[in-house]
Design an enzyme around this catalytic site. Structure first.
Site, PDB file in Angstrom:
ATOM      1  N   ASP A 187      10.157  15.946  10.100  1.00 51.66           N
ATOM      2  CA  ASP A 187       9.534  15.682   8.857  1.00 51.66           C
ATOM      3  C   ASP A 187       8.345  15.531   8.813  1.00 51.66           C
ATOM      4  OD1 ASP A 187       9.832  15.031   6.126  1.00 51.66           O
ATOM      5  OD2 ASP A 187      10.036  12.644   6.532  1.00 51.66           O
ATOM      6  N   ILE A 246       0.818  -1.160   0.140  1.00 49.89           N
ATOM      7  CA  ILE A 246      -0.108   0.056   0.008  1.00 49.89           C
ATOM      8  C   ILE A 246       0.852   1.379  -0.078  1.00 49.89           C
ATOM      9  CG2 ILE A 246      -2.111  -1.154   1.093  1.00 49.89           C
ATOM     10  CD1 ILE A 246      -0.981  -0.006   3.840  1.00 49.89           C
TER      11      ILE A 246
END
EC number: 2.7.11.23
Length: 329
Positions: free
Chosen positions: A139, A28
């Site tokens: 991040d 995925i």
């Protein structure tokens, strides 16, 4: 193996891993980080993140992420369930499965102001907890915010996260380019929690606009886009900026500040908060505690958070001592 950053303490001993008992369904997610696989165990679904390995063993990024996640415990931060190993030696980090990430959700839906506040309050709560642990995420971006079907948000991907140090010296060039604060774009290695706040400002703006506001393909183009929206970068807007290596290397354009007008077209109540998060001077950028306490959340998001027992930022005294960080894994 990639080097640890200056002052960083990493334990390189083997992680405790259990035997793989998950049935893989399909890939995925895939990228520079590796693969994420949808898996099943009983009736429950999970996301397996394949751990990157190098000749010398696990990468520093992987070690760092496992260490940090094992120190976390907050509803707005993704939970590391366990680390598993296959007979062939492949190692996976096991997480709950989320059907969406915020990046895809933004591009597939016209978000209401209520949805934006609800989601962003949870993100801010999670970052407040992260910072209280003495950690910078480094991040934060919409693709690293996972959502369930009730729009409960969880912050993910801690591979770039690290504990702050007394020296305050870190690797330059961190954070995904479009969410990178101006001090990092200009080469600073002495940045602070403020880099995460800039990323938060980018995420909130992205939810209103339906796309990321700064989409530079290089650091110079990214700086130009930041300047176009947030104004000229100089000693008046950012005292001390002339000492950064990038300020001498780049010929920066001049521009008036436009970001407040851009956001006002979408939600006047968000103007002040966005303005304080996307402040060029990191020393004047709002803190995450101030984000959580902002009047922006007075109505919808704060009412939702209160019902979940998350009122306010209550984690400020939860920082780990340096001695405890040595054994965080």
């Amino acid at each position: 193996m990639e080097p640890a950053e200056e002052g960083e303490i990493l334990a390189h001993r083997r992680f405790t891993a259990t035997k793989m008992e998950y049935e893989k369904i399909r890939i995925i997610g895939e990228g520079t980080f590796g693969q994420v696989i949808l898996a099943r165990k009983g009736r429950a679904r999970y996301a397996l993140k394949k751990v990157s390995k190098e000749k010398e063993g696990l990468s520093v990024t992987t070690i760092r992420e496992v260490q940090v996640l094992r120190a976390m415990g907050h509803p707005s931060i993704v939970r590391l369930i366990e680390v598993v190993v296959e007979p062939g030696g492949d190692i996976y980090m096991v997480f709950p499965y989320f059907p969406y990430d915020l990046n895809r959700f933004i591009r597939s839906n016209k978000m209401t102001c209520s949805e934006i506040k609800h989601i962003f309050y949870q993100i801010a709560q999670g970052v407040c907890y992260i910072h209280s642990k003495g950690i910078m995420h480094r991040d934060l971006k919409s693709a690293n915010i996972l959502l369930d079907q009730k729009l409960n948000a969880s912050i993910a991907d801690f591979g770039m996260a690290r504990y702050t140090t007394k020296t305050g010296a870190y690797t330059p060039g961190m954070v995904t380019l479009w969410y990178r604060a101006p001090e990092i774009l200009l080469g600073s290695s002495s940045y602070t929690y403020a880099v995460d706040i800039w990323s938060l400002g980018c995420i909130l703006t992205e939810m209103y606009l339906g796309h990321m506001i700064f989409q530079g393909s290089t650091e110079m183009l990214q700086l130009e886009m930041v300047i176009h929206a947030c104004g000229s970068i100089n000693e008046n807007s950012y005292p001390g900026v002339q000492d950064l290596p990038g300020f001498r290397n780049f010929r920066l354009p001049q521009s008036p500040r436009r970001i407040e007008g851009i956001i006002r077209k979408h939600d006047a109540s968000a103007v002040e908060l966005v303005s304080k998060m996307l402040c060029l001077d990191p020393s004047k950028r709002i803190t995450v505690e101030q984000v959580v306490g902002s009047k922006y959340f007075e109505h919808e998001a704060r009412r939702d958070a209160s019902s979940a027992g998350l009122q306010g930022c209550s984690y400020r005294e939860d920082r780990l001592s340096l001695s405890k960080r040595k054994n965080v894994d």
